[in-house]
Design a protein around this motif. Structure first.
Motif, PDB file in Angstrom:
ATOM      1  N   LEU A  91      50.617  41.099   1.780  1.00  0.00           N
ATOM      2  CA  LEU A  91      49.941  42.562   1.601  1.00  0.00           C
ATOM      3  C   LEU A  91      48.561  42.631   2.367  1.00  0.00           C
ATOM      4  CD1 LEU A  91      50.773  43.871  -1.840  1.00  0.00           C
ATOM      5  CD2 LEU A  91      51.482  44.778   0.249  1.00  0.00           C
ATOM      6  N   ILE A  92      47.833  41.418   2.099  1.00  0.00           N
ATOM      7  CA  ILE A  92      46.434  41.348   2.413  1.00  0.00           C
ATOM      8  C   ILE A  92      46.621  41.446   4.019  1.00  0.00           C
ATOM      9  CG2 ILE A  92      44.412  39.643   2.853  1.00  0.00           C
ATOM     10  CD1 ILE A  92      45.327  38.793   0.244  1.00  0.00           C
ATOM     11  N   ARG A  93      47.281  40.901   4.580  1.00  0.00           N
ATOM     12  CA  ARG A  93      47.835  40.721   6.321  1.00  0.00           C
ATOM     13  C   ARG A  93      48.179  42.139   6.601  1.00  0.00           C
ATOM     14  NH1 ARG A  93      45.210  37.003   8.829  1.00  0.00           N
ATOM     15  NH2 ARG A  93      46.314  34.798   8.836  1.00  0.00           N
ATOM     16  N   LYS A 131      41.512  47.360  -8.527  1.00  0.00           N
ATOM     17  CA  LYS A 131      40.402  46.127  -8.437  1.00  0.00           C
ATOM     18  C   LYS A 131      40.716  45.497  -7.192  1.00  0.00           C
ATOM     19  CE  LYS A 131      37.453  44.347 -10.723  1.00  0.00           C
ATOM     20  NZ  LYS A 131      36.214  44.244 -10.451  1.00  0.00           N
ATOM     21  N   ASP A 132      41.912  45.667  -6.590  1.00  0.00           N
ATOM     22  CA  ASP A 132      42.266  44.746  -5.315  1.00  0.00           C
ATOM     23  C   ASP A 132      41.271  45.294  -4.153  1.00  0.00           C
ATOM     24  OD1 ASP A 132      44.046  43.384  -6.838  1.00  0.00           O
ATOM     25  OD2 ASP A 132      45.886  44.407  -5.960  1.00  0.00           O
ATOM     26  N   ALA A 133      41.166  44.261  -3.360  1.00  0.00           N
ATOM     27  CA  ALA A 133      40.279  44.480  -2.044  1.00  0.00           C
ATOM     28  C   ALA A 133      38.818  44.666  -2.482  1.00  0.00           C
ATOM     29  CB  ALA A 133      40.839  45.630  -1.245  1.00  0.00           C
ATOM     30  N   THR A 134      38.410  44.668  -3.721  1.00  0.00           N
ATOM     31  CA  THR A 134      36.938  44.866  -4.094  1.00  0.00           C
ATOM     32  C   THR A 134      36.175  43.531  -3.911  1.00  0.00           C
ATOM     33  OG1 THR A 134      37.429  44.357  -6.390  1.00  0.00           O
ATOM     34  CG2 THR A 134      37.453  46.883  -5.969  1.00  0.00           C
ATOM     35  N   VAL A 135      34.864  43.725  -4.000  1.00  0.00           N
ATOM     36  CA  VAL A 135      33.958  42.558  -3.490  1.00  0.00           C
ATOM     37  C   VAL A 135      34.289  41.466  -4.707  1.00  0.00           C
ATOM     38  CG1 VAL A 135      31.710  41.912  -3.274  1.00  0.00           C
ATOM     39  CG2 VAL A 135      32.428  44.026  -2.009  1.00  0.00           C
ATOM     40  N   TYR A 147      33.124  38.025   0.438  1.00  0.00           N
ATOM     41  CA  TYR A 147      34.478  37.909  -0.300  1.00  0.00           C
ATOM     42  C   TYR A 147      35.094  39.174  -0.845  1.00  0.00           C
ATOM     43  CZ  TYR A 147      33.472  32.919   0.458  1.00  0.00           C
ATOM     44  OH  TYR A 147      33.261  31.594   0.687  1.00  0.00           O
ATOM     45  N   ARG A 148      36.406  39.292  -0.905  1.00  0.00           N
ATOM     46  CA  ARG A 148      37.298  40.058  -1.567  1.00  0.00           C
ATOM     47  C   ARG A 148      38.472  39.583  -2.462  1.00  0.00           C
ATOM     48  NH1 ARG A 148      35.346  45.018  -0.423  1.00  0.00           N
ATOM     49  NH2 ARG A 148      34.202  45.245   1.528  1.00  0.00           N
ATOM     50  N   GLU A 149      38.571  40.110  -3.598  1.00  0.00           N
ATOM     51  CA  GLU A 149      39.631  39.572  -4.407  1.00  0.00           C
ATOM     52  C   GLU A 149      40.862  40.450  -4.350  1.00  0.00           C
ATOM     53  OE1 GLU A 149      39.481  40.291  -8.963  1.00  0.00           O
ATOM     54  OE2 GLU A 149      37.193  40.739  -8.423  1.00  0.00           O
ATOM     55  N   TYR A 150      41.988  39.731  -4.879  1.00  0.00           N
ATOM     56  CA  TYR A 150      43.367  40.341  -5.022  1.00  0.00           C
ATOM     57  C   TYR A 150      43.948  39.913  -5.968  1.00  0.00           C
ATOM     58  CZ  TYR A 150      41.673  41.572  -0.277  1.00  0.00           C
ATOM     59  OH  TYR A 150      41.226  42.183   0.709  1.00  0.00           O
ATOM     60  N   GLY A 196      37.652  35.689   2.516  1.00  0.00           N
ATOM     61  CA  GLY A 196      36.257  36.033   3.225  1.00  0.00           C
ATOM     62  C   GLY A 196      36.391  36.350   4.703  1.00  0.00           C
ATOM     63  N   GLY A 197      35.518  37.090   5.030  1.00  0.00           N
ATOM     64  CA  GLY A 197      35.517  37.635   6.495  1.00  0.00           C
ATOM     65  C   GLY A 197      35.083  38.978   6.734  1.00  0.00           C
ATOM     66  N   LYS A 198      34.767  39.259   7.809  1.00  0.00           N
ATOM     67  CA  LYS A 198      34.665  40.858   8.176  1.00  0.00           C
ATOM     68  C   LYS A 198      35.805  41.567   8.215  1.00  0.00           C
ATOM     69  CE  LYS A 198      30.080  39.493  10.221  1.00  0.00           C
ATOM     70  NZ  LYS A 198      29.090  39.644  11.126  1.00  0.00           N
ATOM     71  N   GLN A 199      36.869  41.135   8.825  1.00  0.00           N
ATOM     72  CA  GLN A 199      37.978  41.770   8.877  1.00  0.00           C
ATOM     73  C   GLN A 199      39.074  41.651   7.817  1.00  0.00           C
ATOM     74  OE1 GLN A 199      38.420  44.143  11.355  1.00  0.00           O
ATOM     75  NE2 GLN A 199      36.289  43.691  11.932  1.00  0.00           N
ATOM     76  N   PRO A 200      39.250  42.377   6.918  1.00  0.00           N
ATOM     77  CA  PRO A 200      40.433  42.141   5.699  1.00  0.00           C
ATOM     78  C   PRO A 200      41.545  41.703   6.073  1.00  0.00           C
ATOM     79  CG  PRO A 200      38.830  43.977   5.233  1.00  0.00           C
ATOM     80  CD  PRO A 200      38.560  43.941   6.632  1.00  0.00           C
ATOM     81  N   ARG A 201      42.130  42.267   7.228  1.00  0.00           N
ATOM     82  CA  ARG A 201      43.571  41.811   7.694  1.00  0.00           C
ATOM     83  C   ARG A 201      43.402  40.551   8.373  1.00  0.00           C
ATOM     84  NH1 ARG A 201      46.616  47.195  10.019  1.00  0.00           N
ATOM     85  NH2 ARG A 201      46.806  48.120   8.230  1.00  0.00           N
TER      86      ARG A 201
END
Length: 136
Positions: A59-61, A70-74, A90-93, A111-116
């Motif tokens: 799903l993240i990809r 709360k998914d995809a929050t900092v 960082y974002r958490e899932y 972690g990264g600038k592009q979540p996918r």
């Protein structure tokens, strides 16, 4: 007789204290020792994740949609177990936990600038007490 009762009570108290020490010490030590001495984290292969972890990673990809608000929050990295980065990196899932009525303790933090296409993702099964770097 009174002396025997007192002796048994002391022994029971000592066993109770020792029991708590044995139960708590692995958890405390595990959290402190999560990063290896060279600053890296113990890897876990994507295939080793539980099925729900692999589904969350997919799903993240794909960019979602995510089942929890709360998914995809900092993720703030307050525990400082992940490599130091600027806030927002960082974002958490949530990784579903079968039988759990709430979000459970399992997460993937990326972690990264592009979540996918994150720079790195980490798995925790114990609500941020330890992390393992996910490797494909």
């Amino acid at each position: 007789m009174l002396k025997a009762v007192a002796t048994r009570a002391r022994r029971a108290g000592l066993l109770c204290v020792l029991g708590v020490a044995f139960v708590v010490s692995p958890v405390v030590g595990h959290a402190r020792n999560s990063p290896s001495t060279d600053g890296s984290l113990t890897p876990i292969a994507l295939a080793e994740l539980p099925p729900q972890g692999r589904a969350t990673y997919a799903l993240i990809r794909e960019g979602g949609p995510f089942p929890y608000e709360k998914d995809a929050t900092v993720f703030g990295n307050r525990e400082r177990l992940l490599p130091a980065q600027q806030r927002g990196y960082y974002r958490e899932y949530t990784v579903r936990t079968p039988g759990s009525r709430n979000r459970g303790a399992r997460r993937i933090v990326c972690g990264g600038k592009q979540p996918r296409t994150p720079d790195a993702c980490y798995y925790t099964s114990d609500h941020y007490a330890s992390f393992r770097k996910i490797v494909e």
